[in-house]
Structure formats: structure tokens, C-alpha cells
Design a protein around this motif. Structure first.
Motif, short mmCIF file in Angstrom:
data_model
loop_
_atom_site.label_atom_id
_atom_site.label_comp_id
_atom_site.label_asym_id
_atom_site.label_seq_id
_atom_site.Cartn_x
_atom_site.Cartn_y
_atom_site.Cartn_z
N TRP A 85 -20.88 -12.91 40.75
CA TRP A 85 -19.72 -12.05 40.93
C TRP A 85 -18.43 -12.81 40.65
O TRP A 85 -17.51 -12.30 40.03
CB TRP A 85 -19.69 -11.49 42.36
N ILE A 86 -18.35 -14.06 41.13
CA ILE A 86 -17.15 -14.86 40.93
C ILE A 86 -16.87 -15.00 39.44
O ILE A 86 -15.73 -14.81 38.99
CB ILE A 86 -17.30 -16.25 41.60
N ILE A 87 -17.89 -15.29 38.66
CA ILE A 87 -17.72 -15.47 37.21
C ILE A 87 -17.37 -14.16 36.53
O ILE A 87 -16.41 -14.07 35.76
CB ILE A 87 -18.99 -16.10 36.60
N ALA A 88 -18.14 -13.10 36.80
CA ALA A 88 -17.94 -11.83 36.10
C ALA A 88 -16.61 -11.16 36.46
O ALA A 88 -15.89 -10.70 35.57
CB ALA A 88 -19.11 -10.89 36.39
N LEU A 89 -16.29 -11.11 37.74
CA LEU A 89 -15.09 -10.38 38.15
C LEU A 89 -13.81 -11.01 37.61
O LEU A 89 -12.82 -10.31 37.37
CB LEU A 89 -15.04 -10.24 39.67
N GLN A 90 -13.80 -12.33 37.39
CA GLN A 90 -12.60 -12.96 36.84
C GLN A 90 -12.36 -12.55 35.39
O GLN A 90 -11.27 -12.77 34.86
CB GLN A 90 -12.69 -14.48 36.96
N GLN A 91 -13.35 -11.95 34.75
CA GLN A 91 -13.20 -11.46 33.37
C GLN A 91 -12.82 -9.98 33.33
O GLN A 91 -12.49 -9.45 32.27
CB GLN A 91 -14.51 -11.66 32.59
N MET A 92 -12.90 -9.32 34.47
CA MET A 92 -12.62 -7.89 34.53
C MET A 92 -11.15 -7.63 34.83
O MET A 92 -10.47 -8.46 35.42
CB MET A 92 -13.49 -7.23 35.61
N ARG A 93 -10.69 -6.45 34.43
CA ARG A 93 -9.35 -5.99 34.77
C ARG A 93 -9.47 -4.79 35.71
O ARG A 93 -10.48 -4.09 35.68
CB ARG A 93 -8.59 -5.58 33.51
N VAL A 94 -8.45 -4.57 36.52
CA VAL A 94 -8.46 -3.41 37.40
C VAL A 94 -8.70 -2.16 36.57
O VAL A 94 -8.09 -1.99 35.51
CB VAL A 94 -7.14 -3.31 38.20
N GLY A 95 -9.62 -1.34 37.00
CA GLY A 95 -9.98 -0.12 36.27
C GLY A 95 -11.25 -0.28 35.46
O GLY A 95 -11.86 0.70 35.06
N ASP A 96 -11.67 -1.53 35.21
CA ASP A 96 -12.92 -1.76 34.48
C ASP A 96 -14.12 -1.42 35.35
O ASP A 96 -14.11 -1.66 36.57
CB ASP A 96 -13.07 -3.24 34.07
N ARG A 97 -15.15 -0.90 34.70
CA ARG A 97 -16.44 -0.69 35.35
C ARG A 97 -17.49 -1.29 34.43
O ARG A 97 -17.60 -0.89 33.27
CB ARG A 97 -16.71 0.79 35.58
N TRP A 98 -18.20 -2.28 34.94
CA TRP A 98 -19.22 -3.00 34.17
C TRP A 98 -20.55 -2.93 34.88
O TRP A 98 -20.61 -2.83 36.11
CB TRP A 98 -18.87 -4.47 34.04
N GLU A 99 -21.60 -3.03 34.10
CA GLU A 99 -22.92 -3.31 34.65
C GLU A 99 -23.17 -4.78 34.34
O GLU A 99 -23.08 -5.18 33.18
CB GLU A 99 -23.98 -2.42 34.00
N ILE A 100 -23.41 -5.58 35.38
CA ILE A 100 -23.64 -7.01 35.15
C ILE A 100 -25.08 -7.35 35.50
O ILE A 100 -25.70 -6.72 36.38
CB ILE A 100 -22.65 -7.91 35.92
N TYR A 101 -25.61 -8.33 34.78
CA TYR A 101 -27.01 -8.75 34.92
C TYR A 101 -27.00 -10.23 35.26
O TYR A 101 -26.58 -11.05 34.43
CB TYR A 101 -27.77 -8.49 33.62
N LEU A 102 -27.42 -10.56 36.47
CA LEU A 102 -27.33 -11.93 36.95
C LEU A 102 -28.70 -12.58 37.04
O LEU A 102 -29.59 -12.07 37.73
CB LEU A 102 -26.71 -11.96 38.36
N PRO A 103 -28.87 -13.75 36.39
CA PRO A 103 -30.11 -14.49 36.63
C PRO A 103 -30.15 -14.90 38.09
O PRO A 103 -29.10 -15.01 38.75
CB PRO A 103 -29.98 -15.70 35.70
N ALA A 104 -31.33 -15.12 38.61
CA ALA A 104 -31.50 -15.43 40.04
C ALA A 104 -30.58 -16.56 40.50
O ALA A 104 -30.02 -16.50 41.60
CB ALA A 104 -32.96 -15.78 40.33
#
Length: 132
Positions: A85-104
Motif C-alpha cells: 500500500w505504501i508503494i502503490a498509494l504514493q503513485q496515486m492521485r486523489v480521485g484515482d481508483r486502482w486495482e493493485i496486485y501485491l506479491p505476498a
């Protein structure tokens, strides 16, 4: 299913998902797909930000283990969340909706959580609603 077989199945699922159209890579083996975009000038969070998000988390078999949808979107300090989450959310902007896939390794690793066997690839549908 044996634990190693389960881990291997999750890794294979992520490798296959990474090949799908529209799925893009991030750091540390994380992948994402944009569901909808916010404004290009909307703010992005940093590690110390408090983020307000709606999310649903599932395992690769579609089993939902957590969701904020249907309730109030929680506010959470980004640095206190799982690494993915820390990595992915820093790439997102307010209003973005993403599906993220995280390795274990970017989720809970080999440790089991309620509803999440150790070694699970995690899938999150995340909508970034605010940054503070």
C-alpha cells in the motif's frame, strides 16, 4: 493443498496477471490496473500522509477478507500500512481508483492473517478519496 503449492500457485497467478492488457508494474513486484482516474493535478500522498480510502481486499480465489465499502471511508497514516500500500498509494492521485496486485512479500509474507493464508498474493480495489 500444501503450503508450498499454495505459495507457488499465488506466484503463478501474479505472473499471469502481469501479462494482461492494462496491467502495469510498480516497484518490488507490485502490479496495478487503473479503474478510473482523478484529476492530473490532484495531490499525491507521501509516506507521512494520512490517506482516506475506500477499499476491498481479496485473495486470488476471489475470497473477500476486508472492505471499507458500505461504511465510512477510513483515514489511515500511510507509513503504518503494509508495504504494498505504501508503494502503490504514493503513485496515486486523489480521485484515482486502482486495482493493485501485491506479491505476498509486499503484504503479510508467510504469516497468516484472519482470512488470509500465509504466502497469499493480495488484490485490493483502492479508491483514494483524500490526503491530509
Amino acid at each position: 493443498m500444501a503450503k508450498q503449492e499454495y505459495i507457488d500457485k499465488n506466484k503463478e497467478w501474479l505472473r499471469a496477471k502481469a501479462q494482461e492488457p492494462g496491467v502495469k508494474p510498480l516497484d518490488k513486484g507490485i502490479f496495478y490496473k487503473v479503474i478510473s482516474k482523478g484529476r492530473p493535478d490532484a495531490p499525491k500522498p507521501n509516506r507521512n500522509s494520512v490517506v482516506v480510502v475506500h477499499y476491498t481486499g481479496t485473495t486470488i480465489n476471489g475470497k473477500k477478507f476486508d472492505s471499507s465499502r458500505g461504511g465510512t471511508a477510513p483515514a489511515m497514516r500511510l507509513r503504518d500500512l503494509i508495504q504494498g500500500w505504501i508503494i502503490a498509494l504514493q503513485q496515486m492521485r486523489v480521485g484515482d481508483r486502482w486495482e493493485i496486485y501485491l506479491p505476498a512479500e509486499m503484504g503479510y509474507g508467510r504469516f497468516s492473517q484472519p482470512g488470509i493464508p500465509g504466502g497469499s498474493t493480495l488484490i485490493f480495489d483502492i479508491e483514494l478519496l483524500g490526503v491530509g
